[in-house]
Design a protein around this motif. Sequence first.
Motif, PDB file in Angstrom:
ATOM      1  N   ARG A  39       0.884  -1.144  -0.140  1.00  0.00           N
ATOM      2  CA  ARG A  39       0.130   0.033  -0.091  1.00  0.00           C
ATOM      3  C   ARG A  39       0.825   1.301   0.093  1.00  0.00           C
ATOM      4  NH1 ARG A  39      -5.188  -1.341   3.908  1.00  0.00           N
ATOM      5  NH2 ARG A  39      -6.177  -2.983   2.625  1.00  0.00           N
ATOM      6  N   TYR A  40       2.020   1.326   0.781  1.00  0.00           N
ATOM      7  CA  TYR A  40       2.902   2.365   0.891  1.00  0.00           C
ATOM      8  C   TYR A  40       3.613   2.772  -0.569  1.00  0.00           C
ATOM      9  CZ  TYR A  40       7.162   4.771   1.700  1.00  0.00           C
ATOM     10  OH  TYR A  40       8.492   5.517   1.501  1.00  0.00           O
ATOM     11  N   TRP A  41       4.011   1.594  -1.371  1.00  0.00           N
ATOM     12  CA  TRP A  41       4.500   1.982  -2.661  1.00  0.00           C
ATOM     13  C   TRP A  41       3.394   2.189  -3.707  1.00  0.00           C
ATOM     14  CZ3 TRP A  41       9.254   3.211  -3.395  1.00  0.00           C
ATOM     15  CH2 TRP A  41      10.315   2.621  -2.527  1.00  0.00           C
ATOM     16  N   THR A  42       2.286   1.747  -3.450  1.00  0.00           N
ATOM     17  CA  THR A  42       1.342   2.051  -4.341  1.00  0.00           C
ATOM     18  C   THR A  42       0.860   3.619  -4.227  1.00  0.00           C
ATOM     19  OG1 THR A  42       0.054  -0.085  -4.335  1.00  0.00           O
ATOM     20  CG2 THR A  42      -1.136   1.787  -5.045  1.00  0.00           C
ATOM     21  N   LYS A  43       0.836   4.181  -2.911  1.00  0.00           N
ATOM     22  CA  LYS A  43       0.642   5.522  -2.643  1.00  0.00           C
ATOM     23  C   LYS A  43       1.671   6.355  -3.295  1.00  0.00           C
ATOM     24  CE  LYS A  43      -0.968   8.928   0.187  1.00  0.00           C
ATOM     25  NZ  LYS A  43      -2.337   9.366   0.317  1.00  0.00           N
ATOM     26  N   ASN A  74       3.692   5.935  -5.859  1.00  0.00           N
ATOM     27  CA  ASN A  74       3.513   5.826  -7.344  1.00  0.00           C
ATOM     28  C   ASN A  74       2.319   6.629  -7.627  1.00  0.00           C
ATOM     29  OD1 ASN A  74       5.581   4.538  -8.434  1.00  0.00           O
ATOM     30  ND2 ASN A  74       4.723   2.606  -7.698  1.00  0.00           N
ATOM     31  N   HIS A  75       1.153   6.638  -6.720  1.00  0.00           N
ATOM     32  CA  HIS A  75       0.048   7.567  -7.216  1.00  0.00           C
ATOM     33  C   HIS A  75       0.455   8.954  -7.031  1.00  0.00           C
ATOM     34  CE1 HIS A  75      -3.416   4.373  -6.345  1.00  0.00           C
ATOM     35  NE2 HIS A  75      -2.609   4.046  -7.629  1.00  0.00           N
ATOM     36  N   ILE A  76       1.195   9.477  -5.970  1.00  0.00           N
ATOM     37  CA  ILE A  76       1.505  10.768  -5.841  1.00  0.00           C
ATOM     38  C   ILE A  76       2.253  11.131  -7.074  1.00  0.00           C
ATOM     39  CG2 ILE A  76       3.073  12.373  -4.334  1.00  0.00           C
ATOM     40  CD1 ILE A  76       0.273  11.486  -3.238  1.00  0.00           C
ATOM     41  N   GLY A  77       3.307  10.230  -7.373  1.00  0.00           N
ATOM     42  CA  GLY A  77       4.179  10.748  -8.567  1.00  0.00           C
ATOM     43  C   GLY A  77       3.151  10.856  -9.774  1.00  0.00           C
ATOM     44  N   GLN A  78       2.302   9.898  -9.859  1.00  0.00           N
ATOM     45  CA  GLN A  78       1.136  10.048 -11.214  1.00  0.00           C
ATOM     46  C   GLN A  78       0.708  11.278 -11.110  1.00  0.00           C
ATOM     47  OE1 GLN A  78      -1.898   7.174 -11.297  1.00  0.00           O
ATOM     48  NE2 GLN A  78      -2.485   7.794 -13.193  1.00  0.00           N
ATOM     49  N   GLU A  79       0.311  11.867 -10.049  1.00  0.00           N
ATOM     50  CA  GLU A  79      -0.436  13.047  -9.738  1.00  0.00           C
ATOM     51  C   GLU A  79       0.509  14.109 -10.217  1.00  0.00           C
ATOM     52  OE1 GLU A  79      -2.962  14.439  -6.513  1.00  0.00           O
ATOM     53  OE2 GLU A  79      -2.511  12.860  -5.630  1.00  0.00           O
ATOM     54  N   ILE A  80       1.747  14.259  -9.930  1.00  0.00           N
ATOM     55  CA  ILE A  80       2.693  15.356 -10.096  1.00  0.00           C
ATOM     56  C   ILE A  80       3.068  15.186 -11.601  1.00  0.00           C
ATOM     57  CG2 ILE A  80       5.054  16.008  -9.590  1.00  0.00           C
ATOM     58  CD1 ILE A  80       4.656  15.027  -7.054  1.00  0.00           C
ATOM     59  N   ILE A  81       3.035  14.029 -12.123  1.00  0.00           N
ATOM     60  CA  ILE A  81       3.579  14.167 -13.800  1.00  0.00           C
ATOM     61  C   ILE A  81       2.309  14.920 -14.438  1.00  0.00           C
ATOM     62  CG2 ILE A  81       3.805  12.673 -15.366  1.00  0.00           C
ATOM     63  CD1 ILE A  81       5.287  10.778 -13.353  1.00  0.00           C
ATOM     64  N   ALA A  82       1.075  14.399 -13.974  1.00  0.00           N
ATOM     65  CA  ALA A  82      -0.098  14.880 -14.622  1.00  0.00           C
ATOM     66  C   ALA A  82      -0.201  16.547 -14.695  1.00  0.00           C
ATOM     67  CB  ALA A  82      -1.343  14.238 -13.940  1.00  0.00           C
ATOM     68  N   GLN A 126     -16.097  13.639  -5.564  1.00  0.00           N
ATOM     69  CA  GLN A 126     -14.974  13.978  -4.231  1.00  0.00           C
ATOM     70  C   GLN A 126     -13.918  13.611  -4.658  1.00  0.00           C
ATOM     71  OE1 GLN A 126     -16.398  11.901  -0.852  1.00  0.00           O
ATOM     72  NE2 GLN A 126     -16.255  10.091  -1.884  1.00  0.00           N
ATOM     73  N   PRO A 127     -12.666  13.821  -4.102  1.00  0.00           N
ATOM     74  CA  PRO A 127     -11.326  13.394  -4.180  1.00  0.00           C
ATOM     75  C   PRO A 127     -11.313  12.093  -3.805  1.00  0.00           C
ATOM     76  CG  PRO A 127     -11.068  15.616  -3.043  1.00  0.00           C
ATOM     77  CD  PRO A 127     -12.709  15.081  -3.321  1.00  0.00           C
ATOM     78  N   ARG A 128     -10.457  11.067  -4.666  1.00  0.00           N
ATOM     79  CA  ARG A 128     -10.335   9.739  -4.140  1.00  0.00           C
ATOM     80  C   ARG A 128      -9.316   9.553  -3.204  1.00  0.00           C
ATOM     81  NH1 ARG A 128      -8.492   5.437  -8.906  1.00  0.00           N
ATOM     82  NH2 ARG A 128      -8.474   3.560  -7.534  1.00  0.00           N
ATOM     83  N   ARG A 129      -9.576   9.685  -2.247  1.00  0.00           N
ATOM     84  CA  ARG A 129      -8.431   9.516  -1.059  1.00  0.00           C
ATOM     85  C   ARG A 129      -8.441   7.892  -0.811  1.00  0.00           C
ATOM     86  NH1 ARG A 129     -11.686  12.086   3.913  1.00  0.00           N
ATOM     87  NH2 ARG A 129      -9.686  11.415   4.999  1.00  0.00           N
ATOM     88  N   ASN A 130      -7.256   7.936   0.119  1.00  0.00           N
ATOM     89  CA  ASN A 130      -6.752   6.535   0.381  1.00  0.00           C
ATOM     90  C   ASN A 130      -7.875   5.606   1.182  1.00  0.00           C
ATOM     91  OD1 ASN A 130      -4.520   5.891  -0.869  1.00  0.00           O
ATOM     92  ND2 ASN A 130      -3.376   5.604   0.928  1.00  0.00           N
ATOM     93  N   TYR A 131      -8.366   6.119   2.211  1.00  0.00           N
ATOM     94  CA  TYR A 131      -9.407   5.622   3.122  1.00  0.00           C
ATOM     95  C   TYR A 131     -10.628   6.290   3.135  1.00  0.00           C
ATOM     96  CZ  TYR A 131      -5.701   2.492   4.764  1.00  0.00           C
ATOM     97  OH  TYR A 131      -4.428   1.762   4.930  1.00  0.00           O
ATOM     98  N   ILE A 132     -11.830   5.701   3.297  1.00  0.00           N
ATOM     99  CA  ILE A 132     -12.860   6.211   3.899  1.00  0.00           C
ATOM    100  C   ILE A 132     -13.305   5.367   4.971  1.00  0.00           C
ATOM    101  CG2 ILE A 132     -15.399   6.633   3.415  1.00  0.00           C
ATOM    102  CD1 ILE A 132     -14.865   6.781   0.417  1.00  0.00           C
ATOM    103  N   GLY A 133     -13.173   6.219   6.134  1.00  0.00           N
ATOM    104  CA  GLY A 133     -13.338   5.534   7.102  1.00  0.00           C
ATOM    105  C   GLY A 133     -12.083   4.839   7.516  1.00  0.00           C
ATOM    106  N   MET A 134     -12.334   3.439   7.851  1.00  0.00           N
ATOM    107  CA  MET A 134     -11.229   2.526   7.943  1.00  0.00           C
ATOM    108  C   MET A 134     -11.128   1.645   6.615  1.00  0.00           C
ATOM    109  SD  MET A 134      -9.788   2.875  10.677  1.00  0.00           S
ATOM    110  CE  MET A 134     -10.052   4.679  10.702  1.00  0.00           C
ATOM    111  N   LYS A 135     -11.874   1.819   5.389  1.00  0.00           N
ATOM    112  CA  LYS A 135     -11.930   1.073   4.439  1.00  0.00           C
ATOM    113  C   LYS A 135     -10.844   1.645   3.287  1.00  0.00           C
ATOM    114  CE  LYS A 135     -14.996  -0.763   0.695  1.00  0.00           C
ATOM    115  NZ  LYS A 135     -16.305  -1.008   0.470  1.00  0.00           N
ATOM    116  N   TYR A 136     -10.006   0.668   2.993  1.00  0.00           N
ATOM    117  CA  TYR A 136      -9.069   1.237   2.049  1.00  0.00           C
ATOM    118  C   TYR A 136      -9.585   1.248   0.756  1.00  0.00           C
ATOM    119  CZ  TYR A 136      -4.688   0.686  -0.669  1.00  0.00           C
ATOM    120  OH  TYR A 136      -3.542   0.775  -1.572  1.00  0.00           O
ATOM    121  N   GLN A 137      -9.237   2.391  -0.084  1.00  0.00           N
ATOM    122  CA  GLN A 137      -9.858   2.721  -1.344  1.00  0.00           C
ATOM    123  C   GLN A 137      -8.836   2.755  -2.488  1.00  0.00           C
ATOM    124  OE1 GLN A 137     -13.188   3.504  -1.748  1.00  0.00           O
ATOM    125  NE2 GLN A 137     -13.187   2.709   0.316  1.00  0.00           N
ATOM    126  N   ASN A 138      -7.613   2.405  -2.072  1.00  0.00           N
ATOM    127  CA  ASN A 138      -6.524   2.475  -3.169  1.00  0.00           C
ATOM    128  C   ASN A 138      -6.610   3.839  -3.790  1.00  0.00           C
ATOM    129  OD1 ASN A 138      -4.480   1.316  -4.857  1.00  0.00           O
ATOM    130  ND2 ASN A 138      -5.709   0.536  -6.215  1.00  0.00           N
TER     131      ASN A 138
END
Length: 317
Positions: free
Chosen positions: A48-52, A54-62, A288-300
Amino acid sequence: MCSLLALLMGIFTMVELNCENLFDCRHDSLKEDTEYLPTSYRHWTPYRYWTKLNHIGQEIIACGEYRGRFEIPDLVALTEVENDSVLFDLTRRSILRQARYEYVMTSSPDVRGIDVALLYSPFTFKLLDSYAIRIEPMKGMKPTRDILYAKGLTIADDTLHVFVVHAPSRSGGEKETQPHRMCVADKLLESTDSVLAISPSARILIAGDFNDTEKDRSVKKIVEHGLVELSTQLHTANGAKGTYRFRGRWQNLDHIFGTRPMWDDWIGAELGAFKFLLTEDKKYGGVQPRRNYIGMKYQNGYSDHLPLIVRFKIRGN
């Protein structure tokens, strides 16, 4: 090549992004970071950390695309990043590694261990100096994030002063915590005044999550002090109308300010409302922004904030 392309495009780009809890998977015994460990209730695993990352990197590149042409942003102000290891992994080991960003960051007394950072392209920004500005907490205020100061030369040989801010949250009540954000605004303005006392026409940029909107006292005070909000007249898209959404209401808690010389070279501001950063708001409707968690549920997901993008003209020598 990057420097040549920047000159040909004639554009200098700054991005601001709250990364929403960009923690690594290791426990810092001096910080309250146990929420983001593999054994925690969030199950914050290396995957999950490495996915996060790469997601932040994807945002910056975009954020680098502009009118059909592309170049990585010159500066990226980041908030809610845990430590140097996270920034190393983001800039050297994620999909962002080929951008060859360098970075500076703070190591502040925030109890959870979150800090602020500035990524910069060494091809278009030559770092001259950087340091953290400590905020002395007022009565009843928890230790908070330092303000990051950086000074450097742009590709046009202009000296640029940059401040990255993450003001205290509204947790505990908006009105009750408002003085805490005013405390940060006061320290910020004291610091910018120090720069302007030496160089009255200094080129200053201030970016970050202020946890206040343009209608709140701390932001109003910054503007009334003579700084211009550069992240105004936002070009929005895909149903997003602010950097943050709370209970169905869009707000701009993130801001980029500058001195008059930056306003003179201002091209425009854009909300990074890319479709991949948005998801359906099933409770209140819309998106809404696609966040990492909604409550305790992981959203990727990516972050609960959308990025701000501000562009400036590069002046010739």
